[in-house]
Write a protein that holds these residues in place. Structure first.
Motif, short mmCIF file in Angstrom:
data_model
loop_
_atom_site.label_atom_id
_atom_site.label_comp_id
_atom_site.label_asym_id
_atom_site.label_seq_id
_atom_site.Cartn_x
_atom_site.Cartn_y
_atom_site.Cartn_z
N GLY A 66 -37.46 -24.13 38.33
CA GLY A 66 -37.56 -25.10 39.42
C GLY A 66 -36.45 -26.13 39.41
O GLY A 66 -36.48 -27.08 40.20
N ALA A 67 -35.44 -25.94 38.58
CA ALA A 67 -34.35 -26.93 38.51
C ALA A 67 -33.42 -26.85 39.71
O ALA A 67 -32.68 -27.80 39.99
CB ALA A 67 -33.55 -26.72 37.22
N GLY A 68 -33.43 -25.71 40.41
CA GLY A 68 -32.56 -25.57 41.58
C GLY A 68 -31.44 -24.56 41.38
O GLY A 68 -30.57 -24.41 42.26
N LYS A 69 -31.44 -23.84 40.28
CA LYS A 69 -30.36 -22.88 40.00
C LYS A 69 -30.31 -21.78 41.06
O LYS A 69 -29.25 -21.47 41.60
CB LYS A 69 -30.55 -22.24 38.61
CG LYS A 69 -30.68 -23.21 37.46
CD LYS A 69 -30.70 -22.49 36.13
CE LYS A 69 -31.89 -21.56 35.94
NZ LYS A 69 -33.19 -22.26 35.86
N THR A 70 -31.46 -21.20 41.34
CA THR A 70 -31.49 -20.09 42.30
C THR A 70 -31.12 -20.58 43.69
O THR A 70 -30.36 -19.91 44.41
CB THR A 70 -32.89 -19.44 42.30
OG1 THR A 70 -33.07 -18.78 41.05
CG2 THR A 70 -33.05 -18.43 43.42
N SER A 71 -31.62 -21.75 44.09
CA SER A 71 -31.26 -22.27 45.41
C SER A 71 -29.76 -22.52 45.50
O SER A 71 -29.13 -22.21 46.53
CB SER A 71 -32.03 -23.57 45.69
OG SER A 71 -33.41 -23.30 45.78
N ARG B 34 -28.06 -19.23 45.94
CA ARG B 34 -28.27 -18.69 47.29
C ARG B 34 -27.36 -19.39 48.30
O ARG B 34 -26.87 -18.76 49.23
CB ARG B 34 -29.74 -18.83 47.70
CG ARG B 34 -30.68 -17.96 46.86
CD ARG B 34 -32.12 -18.17 47.28
NE ARG B 34 -32.46 -17.38 48.45
CZ ARG B 34 -33.40 -17.70 49.33
NH1 ARG B 34 -34.09 -18.83 49.19
NH2 ARG B 34 -33.66 -16.93 50.37
N PRO C 279 -29.22 -11.05 43.30
CA PRO C 279 -30.36 -11.97 43.49
C PRO C 279 -31.30 -11.92 42.29
O PRO C 279 -31.29 -10.97 41.50
CB PRO C 279 -31.06 -11.44 44.73
CG PRO C 279 -30.25 -10.32 45.26
CD PRO C 279 -29.30 -9.89 44.19
N GLN C 280 -32.12 -12.94 42.22
CA GLN C 280 -33.12 -12.99 41.14
C GLN C 280 -34.05 -11.78 41.23
O GLN C 280 -34.34 -11.15 40.22
CB GLN C 280 -33.92 -14.28 41.30
CG GLN C 280 -34.83 -14.59 40.15
CD GLN C 280 -35.50 -15.95 40.36
OE1 GLN C 280 -36.09 -16.21 41.41
NE2 GLN C 280 -35.40 -16.80 39.37
N GLU D 244 -32.85 -9.81 50.83
CA GLU D 244 -32.14 -10.97 50.25
C GLU D 244 -30.68 -10.61 49.97
O GLU D 244 -29.78 -11.40 50.24
CB GLU D 244 -32.85 -11.40 48.96
CG GLU D 244 -32.11 -12.41 48.10
CD GLU D 244 -32.32 -13.85 48.53
OE1 GLU D 244 -33.08 -14.08 49.49
OE2 GLU D 244 -31.71 -14.74 47.91
N LEU D 245 -30.48 -9.42 49.45
CA LEU D 245 -29.12 -8.97 49.14
C LEU D 245 -28.29 -8.81 50.41
O LEU D 245 -27.13 -9.23 50.47
CB LEU D 245 -29.20 -7.66 48.36
CG LEU D 245 -27.89 -7.02 47.92
CD1 LEU D 245 -27.12 -7.97 47.02
CD2 LEU D 245 -28.18 -5.71 47.19
N PRO E 137 -38.10 -21.66 49.36
CA PRO E 137 -37.45 -21.89 48.08
C PRO E 137 -37.86 -20.83 47.07
O PRO E 137 -38.93 -20.25 47.19
CB PRO E 137 -37.98 -23.27 47.67
CG PRO E 137 -39.26 -23.42 48.40
CD PRO E 137 -39.12 -22.65 49.67
N LYS E 138 -36.99 -20.59 46.13
CA LYS E 138 -37.32 -19.62 45.09
C LYS E 138 -37.27 -20.31 43.74
O LYS E 138 -36.74 -21.39 43.61
CB LYS E 138 -36.33 -18.46 45.12
CG LYS E 138 -36.39 -17.72 46.45
CD LYS E 138 -35.96 -16.30 46.29
CE LYS E 138 -36.30 -15.53 47.55
NZ LYS E 138 -36.20 -14.10 47.39
N ARG E 139 -37.83 -19.65 42.77
CA ARG E 139 -37.86 -20.21 41.43
C ARG E 139 -36.47 -20.47 40.91
O ARG E 139 -35.53 -19.82 41.30
CB ARG E 139 -38.51 -19.24 40.45
CG ARG E 139 -39.87 -18.94 40.67
CD ARG E 139 -40.38 -17.92 39.68
NE ARG E 139 -40.09 -16.57 40.08
CZ ARG E 139 -39.57 -15.68 39.28
NH1 ARG E 139 -39.20 -16.03 38.07
NH2 ARG E 139 -39.38 -14.45 39.66
N GLY E 140 -36.37 -21.30 39.89
CA GLY E 140 -35.10 -21.51 39.22
C GLY E 140 -34.41 -22.70 39.77
O GLY E 140 -33.31 -23.00 39.53
#
Lengths: 247, 234
Positions: free
Chosen positions: A37-42, A45, A82-83, B101-102, B231-234
């Motif tokens: 939830g830190a924002g890495k994936t966002s 993206r 992607p994740q 997504e890709l 939003p997605k995780r991370g």
């Protein structure tokens, strides 16, 4: 610089997933660490042009992704894992990588060799003609890496690339990242700090959408000297920085 | 791959030849017409244009034609819009395409793929429907009448699938709306076929088709403002 951001934000309704990130990255491997939830994936993206930023400046490979033509040119030179890699279960490994190569607008005559090179690079030569539905999770992750590198991208974004890989495969993958980082900007989001220590030139630590630390892996390790919690110097640095911003 | 760079190069050349997929004639022609190898590949791998789906479509329409002959009720014009709606909802999109997504990060974007797949699916289903109509004497007068409602129901299914990110929801919306229309037509006139035969309905169908197409175009474009997407995780 291949990646330049200034005050970059990305909100989902009221929540700011990315809350003002400044980056200036050239060739090399950049590790992105941070809790869930830190924002890495966002952030990845946004950098992958999957979603636009809410505000701030963004330039990728010297271009502004807000414009259609420039975004298309960026995407030709981009690799993105992607994740959650969705895949077509009925495709074989080479069919899937070829499909993505064609959608990346690679010239058809270059595609077969590029696909073969990418599949070999991730060590899936012996499963090249296997259907994706028959592969293990780690193998599917490597298929995802193969499609990301098939066009020899100048900007490579990898979200949790080593999830599901066994230790030997992770070591091989780090070597691949280092090779890619010699001529491209590689940004890798991971929870595994040992990957960062082994393969990354620089590291960023995100928390609550912000970059709370940027530096070399050694500098992050130094932040944890005598204070942090963890088994390895990088883990101690990671936990020390997070503890510092929470107090 | 430790035998040296020359051997590696030779092996890659061999592997490229052994593994390469030879595109069929249709794909090669499409690549020329669409001026894109990627779009051609995307089109020939459309789920609702693959053989099992087409066989299912033919089976449904054949059963409709046979029932029309047996009962005198023109079932093909009433079935064709729903068949097309299902095919188009499954043509592409979030919740349908596993690699959605890709594909959002690729130069040949999801919207372009959608734009070539939808007319192809619609055209194929329309041809199959016309063939079934021609084989069904009671429906001959309605042969072209159902094309506009078919466009409207298909566009509605695709728009709902795009907004909700679920092909099943899109199909349910198309099916539900069409059933409601047919039942209402039957209640008003005593004939279910009035849903496709009344000229007064053509304009509402056309307006619905255009409005839903606009929703799809907006929904599949890269948003300039935040709010779309999750939003997605991370």
């Amino acid at each position: 610089m291949n990646v330049e951001t200034s005050g970059l934000t990305r909100s989902f309704r009221r929540r700011k997933a990315v809350a003002g990130v400044d980056l200036a990255l050239g060739a090399g491997v950049y590790g992105l660490l941070g809790p869930n939830g830190a924002g890495k994936t966002s952030l990845l993206r946004v950098l992958g042009t999957v979603i636009p930023p809410s505000s701030g400046e963004l330039r990728l490979l010297g271009r502004d992704p807000a414009g259609h033509a420039e975004r298309r040119e960026i995407r030709r030179r981009l690799g993105y894992l992607p994740q959650d890699l969705g895949y077509y279960a009925g495709f074989t490994v080479v069919e899937f990588v070829e499909y993505i190569a064609l959608l990346k607008e690679m010239p058809r005559q270059r595609v077969p060799r590029a696909v073969a090179a990418a599949v070999e690079d991730v060590g899936l030569g012996d499963r090249a003609r296997s259907k994706l539905r028959t592969l293990s999770g780690g193998m599917l992750r490597r298929v995802g890496i193969a499609q990301a590198i098939v066009n020899e991208p100048e900007l490579l974004l990898l979200d949790e690339p080593t999830a599901g890989l066994d230790p030997e495969q992770r070591v091989q993958f780090r070597g691949l990242m280092r090779r890619m980082g010699e001529r491209a900007t590689v940004i890798v989001s991971t929870h595994l700090v040992e990957d960062v220590g082994a393969a990354c030139d620089r590291v960023g630590l995100m928390s609550d959408g912000r970059l709370v630390f940027t530096g070399t892996p050694d500098e992050l390790s130094a932040r944890g000297a005598g204070t942090g919690v963890g088994d390895a110097p990088l883990e101690r640095g990671y936990s020390a920085v997070l503890a510092e911003i929470r107090t | 791959m430790n035998e040296g760079p020359d051997l590696e190069r030779v092996w890659l050349g061999v592997a490229a030849q052994v593994w390469r997929r030879r595109p069929g004639r249709v794909e090669r022609v499409l690549a020329v017409l669409l001026r894109s190898d990627g779009l051609a590949r995307a089109l020939v791998s459309t789920p609702s244009l693959l053989l099992p789906w087409l066989l299912a479509t033919v089976a449904v329409l054949t059963a409709g034609a046979a029932a029309s002959v047996a009962t005198g009720t023109p079932l093909v014009p009433l079935l064709a819009p729903v068949v097309a709606a299902a095919g188009i909802a499954y043509a592409y999109g979030p919740g349908v395409d596993p690699a959605y997504e890709l594909t959002r990060s690729l130069p040949v974007g999801d919207r372009m793929v959608l734009l070539v797949r939808v007319p192809a699916v619609f055209g194929t289903d329309a041809l199959l429907g016309l063939a079934a109509s021609a084989a069904s004497p009671h429906a001959a007068a309605l042969t072209f009448g159902w094309l506009v409602p078919m466009a409207a129901v298909s566009a509605l299914a695709l728009a709902v699938a795009t907004i909700t990110r679920s092909a099943n929801t899109g199909v349910a919306a198309g099916l539900g709306a069409w059933c409601l229309t047919v039942v209402s037509a039957r209640a008003a006139t005593g004939h279910a076929a009035a849903a496709v035969a009344r000229p007064a309905l053509l304009i509402p169908y056309a307006v619905l088709a255009v409005a839903c197409a606009a929703v799809v175009l907006i929904g599949t474009g890269t948003p300039r403002t935040p709010g779309l997407g999750a939003p997605k995780r991370g």
